[in-house]
Design a protein around this motif. Sequence first.
Motif, mmCIF file in Angstrom:
data_model
loop_
_atom_site.group_PDB
_atom_site.id
_atom_site.type_symbol
_atom_site.label_atom_id
_atom_site.label_comp_id
_atom_site.label_asym_id
_atom_site.label_seq_id
_atom_site.Cartn_x
_atom_site.Cartn_y
_atom_site.Cartn_z
ATOM 1 N N SER A 110 5.185 6.246 -21.673
ATOM 2 C CA SER A 110 5.951 7.079 -22.798
ATOM 3 C C SER A 110 7.208 8.356 -21.372
ATOM 4 N N ILE A 111 6.838 8.407 -20.251
ATOM 5 C CA ILE A 111 6.653 9.421 -19.324
ATOM 6 C C ILE A 111 7.787 8.258 -18.745
ATOM 7 N N ASN B 255 -2.378 12.615 -7.132
ATOM 8 C CA ASN B 255 -1.558 12.213 -8.569
ATOM 9 C C ASN B 255 -0.221 11.735 -8.122
ATOM 10 N N LYS C 248 -0.767 3.434 -20.577
ATOM 11 C CA LYS C 248 -1.268 5.215 -20.160
ATOM 12 C C LYS C 248 0.662 5.912 -19.786
ATOM 13 N N TYR C 249 1.259 5.291 -19.427
ATOM 14 C CA TYR C 249 2.707 5.979 -18.491
ATOM 15 C C TYR C 249 3.738 5.551 -19.350
ATOM 16 N N ASP D 251 11.003 8.605 -20.558
ATOM 17 C CA ASP D 251 11.616 10.538 -21.129
ATOM 18 C C ASP D 251 12.244 10.425 -20.391
ATOM 19 N N GLU D 252 12.244 10.197 -18.648
ATOM 20 C CA GLU D 252 12.414 10.158 -17.650
ATOM 21 C C GLU D 252 13.753 9.428 -17.578
ATOM 22 N N TYR E 73 5.940 11.763 -11.311
ATOM 23 C CA TYR E 73 6.848 11.003 -12.336
ATOM 24 C C TYR E 73 7.879 11.822 -12.206
ATOM 25 N N GLU E 74 8.076 13.085 -12.537
ATOM 26 C CA GLU E 74 9.515 13.934 -13.261
ATOM 27 C C GLU E 74 9.683 14.232 -11.158
ATOM 28 N N ARG F 196 -0.565 17.013 -11.114
ATOM 29 C CA ARG F 196 -0.277 16.277 -12.719
ATOM 30 C C ARG F 196 -0.230 14.564 -12.482
ATOM 31 N N ARG G 126 2.338 13.099 -14.888
ATOM 32 C CA ARG G 126 3.186 13.497 -14.729
ATOM 33 C C ARG G 126 4.564 13.942 -14.333
ATOM 34 N N ASP G 127 4.430 15.655 -13.232
ATOM 35 C CA ASP G 127 4.386 16.133 -12.164
ATOM 36 C C ASP G 127 5.488 15.001 -11.095
#
Length: 285
Positions: free
Chosen positions: A27-28, A63, A24-25, A31-32, A100-101, A95, A97-98
């Motif tokens: 690819s994120i 999250n 699920k994660y 990207d990071e 992770y960033e 989210r 994703r937020d």
Amino acid sequence: MAIGFNSVISAPRKNKAYEDYIRKYRSIAVDEMKKYHIPASITLAQGLLESGAGKSLLARKSNNHFGIKCGSSWRGRTVRHDDDRRNECFRAYRRARDSYEDHSKFLRTGARYAFLFRLKITDYKGWAKGLKKAGYATDSRYATRLIDIIELYELNQYDRKGGLKWAEEFPNPHQPYLSNGMLYVIARRGDTFKSLGKEFDISSKKIRKYNELPKDYVFEGGEIIYLEEKAKKASKDCIFYTVRPGDSMYSIAQKYGIRLKYLYKMNDMKEDAPVPNVGDMLRLR
């Protein structure tokens, strides 16, 4: 030649929740890594460990996948959660994703983590030990736990160029194991020499040669398949073997990573000799 595969080496099982989280994660995380130069393997391992594979209360409700506390500079949403102390302030995100960033920015801008960015992107062990040294977590085994997760789930593949593409092409990869110092996998029903060769970037001809199998062999599932040439004898801690029901010379050779002709030779047997009797002792080195 009677093949027989009843004596298959047992292999540790992976946690499905962890595998689902990685798919699920990943690819994120990649990207990071491209943006902030933090190994994707480290990001994923921390996410798995800190969030319990996304199942912790903090991850589900807020999250927050990395257990990052508010800190004096945080101006975003917050949530209260018991950790080292009761009712501590943690960052909350809209989210995953937020999260992770923010984790990437947290490490990239934190002065105590600056030394980590001098390490190679593929040095996940250095990163894991460095995170513990810098005080990311209070757990004395934090670095070891991260490294264990990375190695069990082969997360370091995502730190290499093309690692994500390979993982997407082979969504359910075979896990490699070691026997007698050599890599092997457990075959599945439906595998072919061609499919295994493509997955591990080895010619199908070499896989057949390494495993002494005929060209028309059909995998039933459960076979030990070596990814490199077997040895002339077993490892030093395996000197003799007592034949069990269902064994064949071939299955014993596969179990201990020995080329078949050398197993016959060590036991003064011809290659057309009958299958050993149950209870017979065979030399392995």
